[in-house]
Design a protein around this motif. Structure first.
Motif, PDB file in Angstrom:
ATOM      1  N   ILE A   1       4.111  -3.395   1.865  1.00  0.00           N
ATOM      2  CA  ILE A   1       2.656  -3.619   1.938  1.00  0.00           C
ATOM      3  C   ILE A   1       2.373  -5.043   2.417  1.00  0.00           C
ATOM      4  O   ILE A   1       1.559  -5.263   3.314  1.00  0.00           O
ATOM      5  CB  ILE A   1       2.007  -3.393   0.550  1.00  0.00           C
ATOM      6  CG1 ILE A   1       2.158  -1.941   0.140  1.00  0.00           C
ATOM      7  CG2 ILE A   1       0.544  -3.802   0.555  1.00  0.00           C
ATOM      8  CD1 ILE A   1       2.104  -1.716  -1.358  1.00  0.00           C
ATOM      9  N   LEU A   2       3.086  -5.989   1.816  1.00  0.00           N
ATOM     10  CA  LEU A   2       2.852  -7.394   2.182  1.00  0.00           C
ATOM     11  C   LEU A   2       3.184  -7.636   3.645  1.00  0.00           C
ATOM     12  O   LEU A   2       2.425  -8.282   4.370  1.00  0.00           O
ATOM     13  CB  LEU A   2       3.688  -8.325   1.295  1.00  0.00           C
ATOM     14  CG  LEU A   2       3.268  -8.387  -0.174  1.00  0.00           C
ATOM     15  CD1 LEU A   2       4.230  -9.263  -0.967  1.00  0.00           C
ATOM     16  CD2 LEU A   2       1.839  -8.911  -0.306  1.00  0.00           C
ATOM     17  N   LEU A   3       4.302  -7.084   4.085  1.00  0.00           N
ATOM     18  CA  LEU A   3       4.718  -7.338   5.465  1.00  0.00           C
ATOM     19  C   LEU A   3       3.712  -6.759   6.454  1.00  0.00           C
ATOM     20  O   LEU A   3       3.348  -7.408   7.432  1.00  0.00           O
ATOM     21  CB  LEU A   3       6.108  -6.755   5.712  1.00  0.00           C
ATOM     22  CG  LEU A   3       7.225  -7.557   5.034  1.00  0.00           C
ATOM     23  CD1 LEU A   3       8.528  -6.779   5.038  1.00  0.00           C
ATOM     24  CD2 LEU A   3       7.401  -8.913   5.698  1.00  0.00           C
TER      25      LEU A   3
ATOM     26  N   GLU B   1       0.526  -6.101   5.905  1.00  0.00           N
ATOM     27  CA  GLU B   1      -0.775  -6.758   5.794  1.00  0.00           C
ATOM     28  C   GLU B   1      -0.737  -8.204   6.265  1.00  0.00           C
ATOM     29  O   GLU B   1      -1.647  -8.681   6.921  1.00  0.00           O
ATOM     30  CB  GLU B   1      -1.264  -6.719   4.347  1.00  0.00           C
ATOM     31  CG  GLU B   1      -1.729  -5.365   3.901  1.00  0.00           C
ATOM     32  CD  GLU B   1      -2.943  -4.882   4.672  1.00  0.00           C
ATOM     33  OE1 GLU B   1      -3.789  -5.729   5.015  1.00  0.00           O
ATOM     34  OE2 GLU B   1      -3.033  -3.674   4.930  1.00  0.00           O
ATOM     35  N   VAL B   2       0.295  -8.904   5.872  1.00  0.00           N
ATOM     36  CA  VAL B   2       0.329 -10.335   6.165  1.00  0.00           C
ATOM     37  C   VAL B   2       0.530 -10.579   7.652  1.00  0.00           C
ATOM     38  O   VAL B   2      -0.094 -11.453   8.230  1.00  0.00           O
ATOM     39  CB  VAL B   2       1.419 -11.048   5.334  1.00  0.00           C
ATOM     40  CG1 VAL B   2       1.534 -12.508   5.722  1.00  0.00           C
ATOM     41  CG2 VAL B   2       1.082 -10.945   3.854  1.00  0.00           C
ATOM     42  N   ALA B   3       1.339  -9.757   8.271  1.00  0.00           N
ATOM     43  CA  ALA B   3       1.558  -9.913   9.703  1.00  0.00           C
ATOM     44  C   ALA B   3       0.262  -9.691  10.477  1.00  0.00           C
ATOM     45  O   ALA B   3       0.082 -10.246  11.554  1.00  0.00           O
ATOM     46  CB  ALA B   3       2.628  -8.932  10.172  1.00  0.00           C
ATOM     47  N   ALA B   4      -0.615  -8.893   9.889  1.00  0.00           N
ATOM     48  CA  ALA B   4      -1.837  -8.520  10.605  1.00  0.00           C
ATOM     49  C   ALA B   4      -2.905  -9.611  10.587  1.00  0.00           C
ATOM     50  O   ALA B   4      -3.902  -9.508  11.280  1.00  0.00           O
ATOM     51  CB  ALA B   4      -2.400  -7.240   9.995  1.00  0.00           C
TER      52      ALA B   4
ATOM     53  N   ILE C   1       6.319  -2.932  -2.455  1.00  0.00           N
ATOM     54  CA  ILE C   1       5.360  -4.041  -2.403  1.00  0.00           C
ATOM     55  C   ILE C   1       5.648  -4.903  -1.169  1.00  0.00           C
ATOM     56  O   ILE C   1       4.722  -5.343  -0.469  1.00  0.00           O
ATOM     57  CB  ILE C   1       5.412  -4.885  -3.703  1.00  0.00           C
ATOM     58  CG1 ILE C   1       5.001  -4.032  -4.910  1.00  0.00           C
ATOM     59  CG2 ILE C   1       4.524  -6.126  -3.589  1.00  0.00           C
ATOM     60  CD1 ILE C   1       3.574  -3.522  -4.907  1.00  0.00           C
ATOM     61  N   ALA C   2       6.938  -5.119  -0.884  1.00  0.00           N
ATOM     62  CA  ALA C   2       7.295  -5.915   0.294  1.00  0.00           C
ATOM     63  C   ALA C   2       6.748  -5.264   1.560  1.00  0.00           C
ATOM     64  O   ALA C   2       6.210  -5.944   2.438  1.00  0.00           O
ATOM     65  CB  ALA C   2       8.807  -6.073   0.384  1.00  0.00           C
TER      66      ALA C   2
END
Ligand SMILES: Cc1cc2nc3c(=O)[nH]c(=O)nc-3n(C[C@H](O)[C@H](O)[C@H](O)COP(=O)(O)OP(=O)(O)OC[C@H]3O[C@@H](n4cnc5c(N)ncnc54)[C@H](O)[C@@H]3O)c2cc1C
Ligand SMILES: Cc1cc2nc3c(=O)[nH]c(=O)nc-3n(C[C@H](O)[C@H](O)[C@H](O)COP(=O)(O)OP(=O)(O)OC[C@H]3O[C@@H](n4cnc5c(N)ncnc54)[C@H](O)[C@@H]3O)c2cc1C
Lengths: 265, 335
Positions: A257-259, A261-264, A254-255
């Motif tokens: 995916i978050l990293l 997506e969120v960075a983008a 999950i981390a």
């Protein structure tokens, strides 16, 4: 002071958690679920009953629908409504919101005088939230939508908080119409005794003929409607990936995916 | 009036244009090209004339600005009367209004006064091969999508926020701005007394939402979600029961009787996935669900599901993200 003449509009709807939808045909099988009163309309009724208890008055409930909607009206009587009217007629069937509003407005006119009309903010089936404001326009009275607080009511005006994201305070001259949210109050439950009493209560039944003084039949029901539902599609369990993690590695996955997506952003 | 038009109501709040208006202009342009219409926009308020050019940049060919002190406050009867007169004069083919709470209160009054059909809260508009406008909207608490046609003119539709693409503004675009004063403002019976409170959080615009449900055992535990949201630059959402418990304000509620949201990432923690909750978040970008019950309906709507106790999983996720961030491996916005 003489009491308030309050009208509550209630719609019978299917229990949305039980109703079945046929993905293939797009059919909504209403017979698959028990019918109940639209939840928001119970808040409208509760508000009416509280005003009646505090200031005196009468509460009349009106519903347009098939014969079985009588059970929702009886439930309203059990909760404390004084009078119940069912608008039912094949000529009223298939109505869109404007045709529904015309029938309800005509029925309210036929009742004679009124001070306050209360509706739910929307229904759980048609879900438009349009009927209330349309009825207000047809009756030529002011309305406030999404009312979450009733601050004051006096002989000739009402002060309400309208939840528009931000909250606004409005004063309306009576007669007026309010559409209410679930935050307004907690609806009371009828006692068994009340339910038994209501079972025997008379429900007045009106047809299109009873409304003809105020609206011609060709303006009602399917014929009077201006919109048509041409197709219904049931969104299937969607386009979701449906990846399930159970074990130790879930945190890392999950981390990740978050990293990414969120960075983008 | 020359030509036929599709009209967009530009919603204003305290003299600012609500972004839904620009989204509607983008969609209106697309439909206008297909049906050979002009794009018109109408804006009401006090001191709003200088805003009209923005509407041109976003796609309007012509903007009518009703600038009048009597239109300063959001008075539904006043706005209705001006818009009804305007529509009767200009006779648009189609009239689009944002399905904000204000739009959904105003539009039906206009439709009733004009005796025309109104479709609610659409998420798509299509033009059929024979040139009909098909309006697509969720109903039955989001369980179905209905395709609706209107048989009267103008075709009126309210459209949900953030479902239509936001167009790129073009500052070089030219158009006509017509500033007017309404002949008649019928404001009978409604008095605006002021704003009681502003909403505390804007979920509708949020890009990342960490949402909690009844899987949380007490109010204080919302902090765990707040910490994750903070780390990701997001905000906290909740299911309805938490609002009913009085743990958090209604602004945070996602669902049928709360906010409709469309973040890029929605993380549902201890939320079962009732139809009423799904109605508010099913169009989110990526849906991640954390739930102890592998049969929870939310998993059927999730891209990534984690069968776990949120009290174990979320703190571990937070430490992991912090650690990565500490090592400078990832860029976590807002942290
Ligand atoms: C899938 C589907 C989509 C539809 N979409 C549209 C649409 O976009 N536009 C349109 O015009 N019609 C539409 N309709 C028709 C609409 O559902 C009916 O007109 C219905 O009778 C009233 O609308 P509603 O359920 O949306 O009520 P709402 O406007 O959501 O109801 C608000 C309040 O009005 C009162 N009220 C509503 N109906 C009644 C009633 N029958 N009796 C007493 N009080 C009532 C209640 O107090 C209720 O809480 C649609 C119908 C379906 C099945
Ligand atoms: C008219 C009407 C309008 C409504 N509007 C809304 C609305 O706008 N929004 C809304 O949300 N609801 C709304 N509801 C309520 C809705 O029907 C549900 O009751 C509600 O969504 C359930 O919330 P929940 O998922 O948090 O709780 P529950 O359904 O009780 O689910 C809790 C979940 O948490 C899981 N869980 C328990 N402990 C843990 C743990 N330690 N770790 C991880 N998971 C755990 C459980 O397995 C369960 O799946 C409405 C209802 C009505 C009738």
């Amino acid at each position: 002071m003489e009491g308030f003449r309050i009208v509550v509009l209630i719609k019978q709807v299917p229990d949305i958690e039980k109703v079945r939808f046929d993905v293939e045909t797009g059919r909504v099988d209403r017979s698959s679920a028990p019918a109940e009163t639209n939840p928001f309309d119970l808040n409208a009724l509760e508000a009416a009953l509280q005003i009646k208890e505090r200031c005196g008055g009468t509460v009349t409930v009106i519903s347009m629908g098939p014969r079985q909607a009588e059970s929702s009206l009886k439930d309203a009587i059990a909760r404390g409504a004084d009078r119940a009217i069912l608008l039912t007629d094949p000529r009223l069937a298939g109505a869109d919101t404007i045709a529904t509003a015309r029938a309800l407005a005509a029925a309210i006119k036929k009742l004679g005088g009124f001070d306050l009309i209360l509706c739910g903010e929307k229904t759980v089936d048609g879900d438009t939230g349009q009927v209330g404001p349309e009825v207000a326009e047809l009756l030529g009275i002011p309305h406030a939508a999404y009312v979450c607080e009733l601050r004051e009511i006096s002989r000739d005006r009402v002060v309400v908080v309208s939840d528009m994201g931000d909250k606004y305070l409005y004063e309306l001259e009576l007669p007026a119409l309010l559409t209410v949210t679930r935050e307004l109050n907690t609806p009371r439950l009828p006692t068994l005794k009340d339910l038994l009493r209501a079972k025997r209560a008379g429900i007045e039944v009106w047809t299109a003929d009873d409304l003809s003084e105020h609206v011609p039949a060709n303006m009602l029901g399917y014929q009077g409607s201006r919109t048509r539902v041409v197709k219904v599609v049931i969104p299937s369990a969607e386009h979701r990936k449906g990846i399930i993690y159970r074990g130790e590695d879930a945190v890392e996955k999950i981390a990740e995916i978050l990293l990414s997506e969120v960075a983008a952003i | 009036m020359s030509g036929k038009g599709i009209l967009v109501y530009a919603e204003t709040r305290e003299s600012e244009i609500h972004p839904i208006s620009f989204e509607l202009l983008g969609k209106a342009r697309e439909i206008a090209e297909k049906l050979g219409l002009e794009v018109w926009s109408v804006i009401l308020g006090s001191g709003i004339s200088d805003k009209a050019s923005q509407l041109i940049h976003y796609g309007a060919d012509r903007v009518y600005a009703y600038d009048d002190e009597r239109l300063r406050d959001l008075n539904v009867v006043a706005y209705k009367s001006v818009l009804v007169d305007f529509v009767k004069e200009t006779k648009p083919e189609i009239f689009l209004i944002g399905a904000t709470p204000w739009g959904r209160s105003l539009a039906p009054r206009i439709a009733a006064a004009l005796d025309t059909g109104l479709t609610a809260d659409c998420i798509d508009l299509q033009v059929s091969e024979d040139g009909k406008l098909i309006q697509i909207r969720p109903a039955f608490t989001g369980n179905i999508l209905a395709h609706i046609e209107t048989t009267s003119k103008p075709i009126m539709t309210t459209i949900r926020y953030r479902v239509m693409k936001m167009p790129e503004p073009d500052p070089s675009r030219r158009g006509e701005v017509i500033v007017r004063r309404p002949e008649r403002v019928e404001a009978d019976g409604v008095k605006f007394l002021g704003k009681v409170s502003e909403r505390g959080v804007n979920l509708a615009d949020a890009e990342i939402i960490v949402a909690g449900g009844k899987g949380l055992k007490k109010k204080e535990d919302l902090r765990i979600l707040e910490e994750l949201a903070g780390l990701l630059g997001g905000v906290v959402g909740v299911s309805r029961p938490l609002v009913e418990e009085g743990w958090i304000s209604k602004d945070h509620q996602v669902g049928f009787s709360g906010n409709t949201v469309k973040p890029r990432i929605y993380i549902a923690c201890g939320i079962s996935g009732s139809p009423q909750h799904l109605a508010g978040m099913r169009d989110s970008g990526i849906i991640i669900a954390v739930n102890t019950d592998p049969s929870a309906p939310i998993f059927r709507h999730a891209d990534y599901g984690v069968v776990a106790d949120l009290y174990e999983f979320i703190p571990r996720l937070i430490s992991f993200l912090k650690e990565v961030k500490g090592h400078g491996k990832g860029v976590v916005k807002g942290a």
